[in-house]
Each structure stands twice: as C-alpha cells, then as structure tokens.
Design a protein around this motif. Structure first.
Motif, PDB file in Angstrom:
ATOM      1  N   ILE A  56      36.611 -21.960  28.634  1.00  0.00           N
ATOM      2  CA  ILE A  56      36.916 -22.249  27.235  1.00  0.00           C
ATOM      3  C   ILE A  56      35.713 -22.971  26.652  1.00  0.00           C
ATOM      4  O   ILE A  56      35.349 -24.054  27.119  1.00  0.00           O
ATOM      5  CB  ILE A  56      38.190 -23.100  27.104  1.00  0.00           C
ATOM      6  CG1 ILE A  56      39.395 -22.314  27.611  1.00  0.00           C
ATOM      7  CG2 ILE A  56      38.399 -23.547  25.662  1.00  0.00           C
ATOM      8  CD1 ILE A  56      40.691 -23.076  27.535  1.00  0.00           C
ATOM      9  N   PRO A  57      35.058 -22.403  25.628  1.00  0.00           N
ATOM     10  CA  PRO A  57      33.839 -23.017  25.095  1.00  0.00           C
ATOM     11  C   PRO A  57      34.119 -24.376  24.457  1.00  0.00           C
ATOM     12  O   PRO A  57      35.239 -24.687  24.029  1.00  0.00           O
ATOM     13  CB  PRO A  57      33.356 -22.002  24.059  1.00  0.00           C
ATOM     14  CG  PRO A  57      34.091 -20.741  24.361  1.00  0.00           C
ATOM     15  CD  PRO A  57      35.389 -21.143  24.960  1.00  0.00           C
ATOM     16  N   VAL A  58      33.068 -25.192  24.367  1.00  0.00           N
ATOM     17  CA  VAL A  58      33.177 -26.495  23.728  1.00  0.00           C
ATOM     18  C   VAL A  58      33.491 -26.323  22.244  1.00  0.00           C
ATOM     19  O   VAL A  58      34.223 -27.129  21.648  1.00  0.00           O
ATOM     20  CB  VAL A  58      31.864 -27.286  23.935  1.00  0.00           C
ATOM     21  CG1 VAL A  58      31.938 -28.636  23.249  1.00  0.00           C
ATOM     22  CG2 VAL A  58      31.580 -27.447  25.412  1.00  0.00           C
ATOM     23  N   GLU A  59      32.942 -25.283  21.618  1.00  0.00           N
ATOM     24  CA  GLU A  59      33.166 -25.055  20.198  1.00  0.00           C
ATOM     25  C   GLU A  59      34.651 -24.833  19.879  1.00  0.00           C
ATOM     26  O   GLU A  59      35.115 -25.215  18.798  1.00  0.00           O
ATOM     27  CB  GLU A  59      32.365 -23.839  19.734  1.00  0.00           C
ATOM     28  CG  GLU A  59      30.857 -24.050  19.734  1.00  0.00           C
ATOM     29  CD  GLU A  59      30.235 -23.912  21.112  1.00  0.00           C
ATOM     30  OE1 GLU A  59      29.010 -24.084  21.236  1.00  0.00           O
ATOM     31  OE2 GLU A  59      30.993 -23.630  22.071  1.00  0.00           O
ATOM     32  N   PHE A  60      35.381 -24.257  20.802  1.00  0.00           N
ATOM     33  CA  PHE A  60      36.821 -24.063  20.596  1.00  0.00           C
ATOM     34  C   PHE A  60      37.538 -25.403  20.524  1.00  0.00           C
ATOM     35  O   PHE A  60      38.394 -25.623  19.653  1.00  0.00           O
ATOM     36  CB  PHE A  60      37.376 -23.194  21.734  1.00  0.00           C
ATOM     37  CG  PHE A  60      38.866 -23.006  21.697  1.00  0.00           C
ATOM     38  CD1 PHE A  60      39.438 -22.097  20.836  1.00  0.00           C
ATOM     39  CD2 PHE A  60      39.690 -23.744  22.544  1.00  0.00           C
ATOM     40  CE1 PHE A  60      40.818 -21.915  20.809  1.00  0.00           C
ATOM     41  CE2 PHE A  60      41.063 -23.565  22.510  1.00  0.00           C
ATOM     42  CZ  PHE A  60      41.625 -22.655  21.650  1.00  0.00           C
ATOM     43  N   ASP A  61      37.219 -26.320  21.449  1.00  0.00           N
ATOM     44  CA  ASP A  61      37.848 -27.640  21.430  1.00  0.00           C
ATOM     45  C   ASP A  61      37.472 -28.418  20.175  1.00  0.00           C
ATOM     46  O   ASP A  61      38.306 -29.111  19.583  1.00  0.00           O
ATOM     47  CB  ASP A  61      37.450 -28.423  22.681  1.00  0.00           C
ATOM     48  CG  ASP A  61      37.955 -27.770  23.958  1.00  0.00           C
ATOM     49  OD1 ASP A  61      38.918 -26.986  23.872  1.00  0.00           O
ATOM     50  OD2 ASP A  61      37.372 -28.019  25.027  1.00  0.00           O
ATOM     51  N   VAL A  62      36.223 -28.291  19.743  1.00  0.00           N
ATOM     52  CA  VAL A  62      35.778 -29.030  18.562  1.00  0.00           C
ATOM     53  C   VAL A  62      36.452 -28.493  17.299  1.00  0.00           C
ATOM     54  O   VAL A  62      36.903 -29.259  16.434  1.00  0.00           O
ATOM     55  CB  VAL A  62      34.241 -28.953  18.447  1.00  0.00           C
ATOM     56  CG1 VAL A  62      33.767 -29.556  17.132  1.00  0.00           C
ATOM     57  CG2 VAL A  62      33.590 -29.667  19.625  1.00  0.00           C
ATOM     58  N   ALA A  63      36.556 -27.168  17.185  1.00  0.00           N
ATOM     59  CA  ALA A  63      37.105 -26.571  15.974  1.00  0.00           C
ATOM     60  C   ALA A  63      38.585 -26.878  15.807  1.00  0.00           C
ATOM     61  O   ALA A  63      39.058 -27.096  14.691  1.00  0.00           O
ATOM     62  CB  ALA A  63      36.877 -25.068  16.000  1.00  0.00           C
ATOM     63  N   LEU A  64      39.363 -26.895  16.886  1.00  0.00           N
ATOM     64  CA  LEU A  64      40.790 -27.126  16.795  1.00  0.00           C
ATOM     65  C   LEU A  64      41.178 -28.576  17.025  1.00  0.00           C
ATOM     66  O   LEU A  64      42.357 -28.919  16.984  1.00  0.00           O
ATOM     67  CB  LEU A  64      41.550 -26.244  17.804  1.00  0.00           C
ATOM     68  CG  LEU A  64      41.825 -24.815  17.327  1.00  0.00           C
ATOM     69  CD1 LEU A  64      40.588 -23.955  17.448  1.00  0.00           C
ATOM     70  CD2 LEU A  64      42.980 -24.209  18.076  1.00  0.00           C
TER      71      LEU A  64
END
Length: 509
Positions: free
Chosen positions: A151-159
């Motif tokens: 799971i990319p870091v960008e996914f955690d940051v965006a949500l």
C-alpha cells in the motif's frame, strides 16, 4: 514608490487567508517507484494485510490518476485502467503471491507481453514489491517471481490513514493502520464497494454516448487529490491534519475502515436473487434440468441418457412440481422395464397422462407410499429367497425320488448304524481301525452295492459328494473304496477339494 509598483499593488489582490487543515486539498506528486526501490527491503510503502485492503489501494490508484505510465516510458499501456485492475484481482487471490506469466495469461486472456506490462505498472505505482525475482535458466524450468502486495504512502496520506509500528525492531513496511480521518471515511466506503465487485473484461464495442455519460459521471464524482502540474479538485476536501474527531476511537482492522449503512460495516450482497440456504432459486428451465439429472442418476434404465433430452421429455412433470420420488412411483405404477433400447422414448411413453392422473399432491404422496411398500416387500422376498437357498444348500442330504432305491438306502443306512454301534468305543467313526477293534467288515448285497454306486455316480455328475463323504465318515476310507470303488472315492475327494478352494469354480449343465 514608483507609479508602476503602486499600480501593481492596486491590481494584485491580497493573499487568501489560510483555511483549516481538515478541509485543505493535498497536492501529491505523480506516483512512480524507480526500479531500485521496487524490492520489499527498499520499498517505502507498507504490506497490505489482505487482498481486500490491497484492492482498495489499487482502485484508488486507478481512480486518482496519480500514476501515468507514458511519463516514464514510450511504449506499453497509456493509463492505469480496468485491465490493470483485472490483473490485480488475480494477484489478490494468491497466497503467497507467486504468479506465473502463463497462469496470468490463462486467467486474464491477455498476451504474455501485456501481462508483463501490467505487472511492471503495479510495481512502478508502489502496489507490488519483489520478494524473490524469478529466473529463467537455460535447459531448466522457469521460476516464478514472488511479490508482496504493498500500500503506497500516498494512499495513507490522501485518506488520512494513521499507521503505527507495533514492533520497534521490525522493518518499516510492517506498520499497520490504526485509524482514519473522518474526511476519508466516505471515500474509503466508495473504494470498499469497488473492491468487493469484480472487474470483468470490457466489451469490444462501446457507444460514444455511454462513454460520454461515464466521463461526465466521473467528472461529477471528482478525484481524491490534486496532482502536480494539473488542476484536480475534490469536493470531499481530504486533508492531512493529524487532529481528528476519530483520534480517541478504538483501533479497527483495515478491512473494517469502510463505511456503508453504518460507520464500520462492509457492503452486503442483495438477497433478491438468493433462495433457501443462500442458493439461487431455480427457474422453470433449471427445475427441468435438475429433475432430469436426478432421474439419470437414480433410474437404472435412464443411466447414460442425455440430460437435456430427458429434461425435454420430463418437462410436463417438472413444471407441475414433481419430485424424482414421485416420478419413480408413477413409473412403478405403469410397470417395470427389464430391457430398454431407448430410455428417453420409453420415458416419454410412460409419462403420458401422468399429470392428469396424479393431479394433486395427495395422490402423488399415496403413489410414493405404495412404491415404497412394494420396494420393502421385494426386499423381504429377496432376503427370504436367499435364506431358503442357504438352508437348502447347508441342510441335510436329500433322499432320492425312486421309492425302491430309497428303501434300499434306508436298509443300507440301518446296517451302517448297526455296524457303527458294534464298534469298539475307543475307535472313532471314519477310521480304518476296524480290524484292530475286532469288528467284521461291512457287507451288503451286490445289488445294493450296484445301486449305491449308480446313485453316487449320478450325484457326482451334479457336483454332489454327500453320499460318498457320509460313507467315508461312517465306515472309513477303505470300506468306502470297497463299496464304491477307488475311482469314485478319489473323484469325490478331488471334487470336494475343488469346491472348498477360492481359486476354483464349477457349474452343472
């Protein structure tokens, strides 16, 4: 201050005030993971706990448009689209994730080069990381690569997903989700619905009107974040603030972060198409084929028949709601078949008028009871016949039908019994120690001897050795040979030995 500077100060508006972090739009750069960081040990993402959570991240990458393949290569697919999602669906079902190229080609229907393209796109988007890279040795079998679903870091940051490292000594990619921002729950619910549905191969031809409608809906729904060098806004206003109203809640698993009817519920399937026990309710055609399949399995003379043909022949009783037991009961009423050349034709003849005669469930139930009673009676008759045959075979010796011969045998047996009673008590029956016991040899007339020999010879023809065996047991082998002859006694002993052997069978004609 010059006139130009004063004029600029009048035209340029003052900067806007800063908005709250909870409603700010996060601007993320385009997703791209270089080849050196596509390994699990060098990846910046975290391992997905299961395939469902990983598919949420896959749909987010496909929806956000952060990853553009043509920014980094001049060939291959132009976008991260439904085909890449279909390949990801196959990977989500593998434990461990060791897909072979041939396996993915067979499952997706793509070419080998296309599968390799889409695997590379998943790695470049940060969704896959190599654990072991497959090799192809000349002259040996090819070894499949093993991947870790990331799971990319960008996914955690965006949500606004918060992660925690529960084991300080473990690598960074083992961190787990501990919560989610309130602003990201609605988007997580949408991704959950997408992850629960299976993306299928699109049709070859699509109308331009439908494509325009889909593009308009996607534009109305918006995207997750704004991409660098592009103007992308989202009505959900996902932010990266660490302060959230959900900070004091308990730590839920990542698969429960989606909100549907309630905050932590997963999408449920509709019960409209479900029947009893969770199975789909059969329609008219399905009931015909079900009854036909049961008939070909349970009726002896219908085995091997075509199920579609039997379904067509039995369509009348199937539409009337008959069960296989009721059909068998009706066939019993019409009569049993011993030799059948064409099962479907005979079934069509026997089922003619069945719905008219047994037109109520009570009549069909009575026919079923009658059929069961007949089966029970037949079973009992078969048991009694087998028991009578065994008793006849294991019972006493049958006397001959000829009256004169029967009288002579009775006299001979009487003399045998008298001679046996005159034997010495210590001498057993059937032994050859009559001379030692002081008894005289058994004597009968020549006529009686010829008659007994003929009877013994007739029994040997039928495979019976009872008469000779009784004489050997009562008088001994020597007296029996003198009475019947050595040839008959030897043949009787051989036949008796053959009959007791499991390797020899014989029959009479």
């Amino acid at each position: 201050m010059s006139a130009v500077v004063a004029l600029a100060a009048v035209i340029v508006p003052a900067p806007r005030p800063a908005v709250d972090d909870a409603v700010a739009v996060t601007v993320l750069p385009g997703l791209f993971v270089p080849e050196a960081r596509q390994w699990l040990s060098t990846s910046a993402g975290r391992i997905a706990p299961e395939g469902y959570s990983w598919m949420q991240a896959v749909h987010w990458v496909a929806w956000s448009g952060l990853y553009k393949p043509r920014r980094h290569r001049s060939h291959g697919p132009r976008s991260f689209g439904p085909t890449t999602v279909r390949v990801a669906q196959e990977l989500a079902q593998l434990f461990p994730c060791r897909p072979g190229i041939e396996y993915l080609v067979r499952r997706t229907g793509l070419s080998e080069r296309s599968v390799e393209y889409h695997l590379g796109m998943l790695r470049e988007a940060g969704l896959l990381a190599w654990i072991v890279k497959g090799t192809r040795v000349s002259g040996g079998p090819a070894q499949a690569s093993e991947f870790a679903r990331m799971i990319p870091v960008e996914f955690d940051v965006a949500l606004g997903i918060r992660t925690v490292q529960r084991d300080e000594d473990a690598p960074a990619y083992t961190r787990a989700a501990s919560g989610i921002a309130e602003a990201g729950r609605e988007l997580m619910a949408t991704l959950a619905r997408k992850a629960s549905r299976k993306v299928r191969k699109p049709r070859a031809k699509t109308s331009s009107k439908r494509s325009a409608t889909g593009a308009r809906k996607a534009a109305e729904q918006g995207v997750v974040t704004a991409v660098l060098d592009e103007t992308r806004c989202t009505p959900m206003q996902v932010g990266t603030s660490t302060s959230s109203s959900a900070a004091g809640t308990s730590i839920p698993p990542e698969s429960k972060l989606a909100s549907g009817a309630s905050e932590f519920s997963t999408p449920k399937k509709s019960k409209a198409t479900a029947g009893v026990g969770g199975r789909r309710k059969l329609n008219k055609i399905g009931r015909r084929f079900q009854l036909a399949r049961e008939l070909t399995e349970q009726v002896e003379w219908l085995r091997g028949c075509s199920v579609p043909r039997i379904a067509w022949v039995a369509r009348g009783v199937a539409d009337a709601g008959w069960t296989v037991s009721e059909v068998q009961a009706w066939l019993h009423v019409r009569g049993e078949a011993t030799r059948v050349r064409r099962g479907s034709g005979l079934l069509a003849v026997l089922l003619a008028g069945a719905v008219t005669v047994l037109d109520t469930p009570a009549k069909r139930a009575a026919a079923v009871e009658q059929w069961h009673a007949s089966q029970e009676a037949r079973r009992r008759h078969r048991i009694e016949a087998v028991r009578a045959e065994r008793e006849r075979h294991d019972g006493a010796w049958d006397s001959p039908a000829d009256v004169a011969l029967k009288r002579e045998l009775e006299v001979a047996f009487a003399r045998i019994n008298d001679a046996a009673r005159n034997l010495h008590p210590t001498v057993a029956y059937g032994s050859d120690d009559h001379a030692k016991a002081g008894t005289e040899p058994f004597e009968i007339s020549e006529r009686e001897r010829v008659s007994m020999r003929e009877e013994a010879h007739a029994q040997l023809r039928l495979g019976s050795t009872d008469l000779i065996e009784d004489m050997v047991y009562a008088l001994g082998c020597t007296e029996a040979e003198r009475l019947f002859g050595e040839d008959l006694v030897r043949r009787a002993q051989q036949l008796d030995g053959f009959s007791r052997s499991s390797l020899t069978t014989y029959q009479t004609q």
